[in-house]
Design a protein around this motif. Structure first.
Motif, PDB file in Angstrom:
ATOM      1  N   PHE A   1      17.353  -4.046 -17.899  1.00 45.82           N
ATOM      2  CA  PHE A   1      15.917  -3.784 -17.998  1.00 45.82           C
ATOM      3  C   PHE A   1      15.219  -4.103 -16.684  1.00 45.82           C
ATOM      4  N   LEU A   2      15.574  -5.239 -16.081  1.00 44.89           N
ATOM      5  CA  LEU A   2      14.938  -5.616 -14.814  1.00 44.89           C
ATOM      6  C   LEU A   2      15.239  -4.600 -13.720  1.00 44.89           C
ATOM      7  N   VAL A   3      16.465  -4.091 -13.696  1.00 41.01           N
ATOM      8  CA  VAL A   3      16.819  -3.083 -12.693  1.00 41.01           C
ATOM      9  C   VAL A   3      16.017  -1.807 -12.923  1.00 41.01           C
ATOM     10  N   TRP A   4      15.973  -1.333 -14.188  1.00 43.70           N
ATOM     11  CA  TRP A   4      15.228  -0.096 -14.479  1.00 43.70           C
ATOM     12  C   TRP A   4      13.730  -0.267 -14.205  1.00 43.70           C
ATOM     13  N   LEU A   5      13.177  -1.411 -14.553  1.00 49.94           N
ATOM     14  CA  LEU A   5      11.758  -1.661 -14.292  1.00 49.94           C
ATOM     15  C   LEU A   5      11.502  -1.705 -12.787  1.00 49.94           C
TER      16      LEU A   5
ATOM     17  N   GLY B   1       9.746   3.391  -7.424  1.00 48.43           N
ATOM     18  CA  GLY B   1       9.462   4.835  -7.380  1.00 48.43           C
ATOM     19  C   GLY B   1       7.970   5.118  -7.449  1.00 48.43           C
ATOM     20  N   TRP B   2       7.284   4.414  -8.321  1.00 48.52           N
ATOM     21  CA  TRP B   2       5.825   4.572  -8.465  1.00 48.52           C
ATOM     22  C   TRP B   2       5.138   4.266  -7.134  1.00 48.52           C
ATOM     23  N   LEU B   3       5.520   3.124  -6.530  1.00 49.04           N
ATOM     24  CA  LEU B   3       4.880   2.723  -5.272  1.00 49.04           C
ATOM     25  C   LEU B   3       5.196   3.708  -4.153  1.00 49.04           C
ATOM     26  N   VAL B   4       6.444   4.163  -4.067  1.00 49.25           N
ATOM     27  CA  VAL B   4       6.828   5.115  -3.012  1.00 49.25           C
ATOM     28  C   VAL B   4       6.077   6.429  -3.193  1.00 49.25           C
TER      29      VAL B   4
ATOM     30  N   THR C   1      -4.127   0.451  -9.414  1.00 52.90           N
ATOM     31  CA  THR C   1      -4.752  -0.013 -10.650  1.00 52.90           C
ATOM     32  C   THR C   1      -3.997   0.451 -11.882  1.00 52.90           C
ATOM     33  N   THR C   2      -3.568   1.687 -11.910  1.00 56.10           N
ATOM     34  CA  THR C   2      -2.872   2.219 -13.079  1.00 56.10           C
ATOM     35  C   THR C   2      -1.539   1.498 -13.296  1.00 56.10           C
ATOM     36  N   LEU C   3      -0.804   1.243 -12.217  1.00 57.28           N
ATOM     37  CA  LEU C   3       0.457   0.505 -12.321  1.00 57.28           C
ATOM     38  C   LEU C   3       0.208  -0.898 -12.851  1.00 57.28           C
ATOM     39  N   THR C   4      -0.834  -1.538 -12.331  1.00 55.14           N
ATOM     40  CA  THR C   4      -1.169  -2.885 -12.793  1.00 55.14           C
ATOM     41  C   THR C   4      -1.507  -2.878 -14.280  1.00 55.14           C
TER      42      THR C   4
END
Length: 170
Positions: free
Chosen positions: A42-46, A52-55, A74-77
């Motif tokens: 789970f930690l790896v996938w998260l 990926g989101w940040l890139v 903001t959306t990621l947070t």
């Protein structure tokens, strides 16, 4: 509406099905989620998802970005906060279920220990009774010594009789 107080109200049909949130299935699903969120997988996938989101939202095409760097992602947070707000109660629910299982196991262990203690006490009482009974039973050595004493007494009495007979004959 009921005209009398001793007449129960008729139940109305609901369009929304009633879900039993205390059911075993809900608990099993909560435990499965809690168990998965505690794994390295789970930690790896998260981490891959967040990376990926940040890139994408940092270096992706400007018109296709959906979470602005200037706003601090903001959306990621919000998504991570939502995930954490669901994970905590699910973990607590799984922990409560484990506590219930541990309580049942402890009760069974206590009952088993009580049975073992009762069995041990019974065996100890039986052993004590056997020891007492064996004290009353004549052992082989005791019987031999008694027979030896009786033989000696018989021999002594025969010798006395023989001496008396010999004195009478004289």
């Amino acid at each position: 509406m009921a005209d009398r107080l001793d007449t129960p109200l008729t139940t109305r049909k609901s369009w929304v099905p009633k879900v039993d949130l205390e059911s075993e299935g809900v608990g099993r699903v909560a435990e499965a989620i809690a168990r998965f969120t505690g794994t390295p997988q789970f930690l790896v996938w998260l981490s891959v998802f967040v990376f990926g989101w940040l890139v994408w939202n940092t270096w992706g095409p400007e018109n296709l970005r959906f979470d602005k760097v200037e706003l601090g992602f903001t959306t990621l947070t919000l998504m991570l906060s939502l995930q954490a707000s669901y994970a905590a109660p699910l973990i607590l629910l799984a922990q409560n279920r484990q506590d219930d299982r541990d309580r049942v196991t402890a009760e069974q262990d206590r009952q088993r220990a009580e049975r073992n203690l009762a069995d041990t006490e019974y065996v100890a009482r039986e052993l004590a009774a056997l020891r007492l009974a064996l004290q009353d039973v004549a052992t082989r050595d005791f019987v031999r010594s008694e027979i030896r004493d009786m033989l000696e007494e018989l021999q002594a009495s025969r010798e006395e009789e023989d001496e008396e007979l010999a004195e009478r004959e004289r």
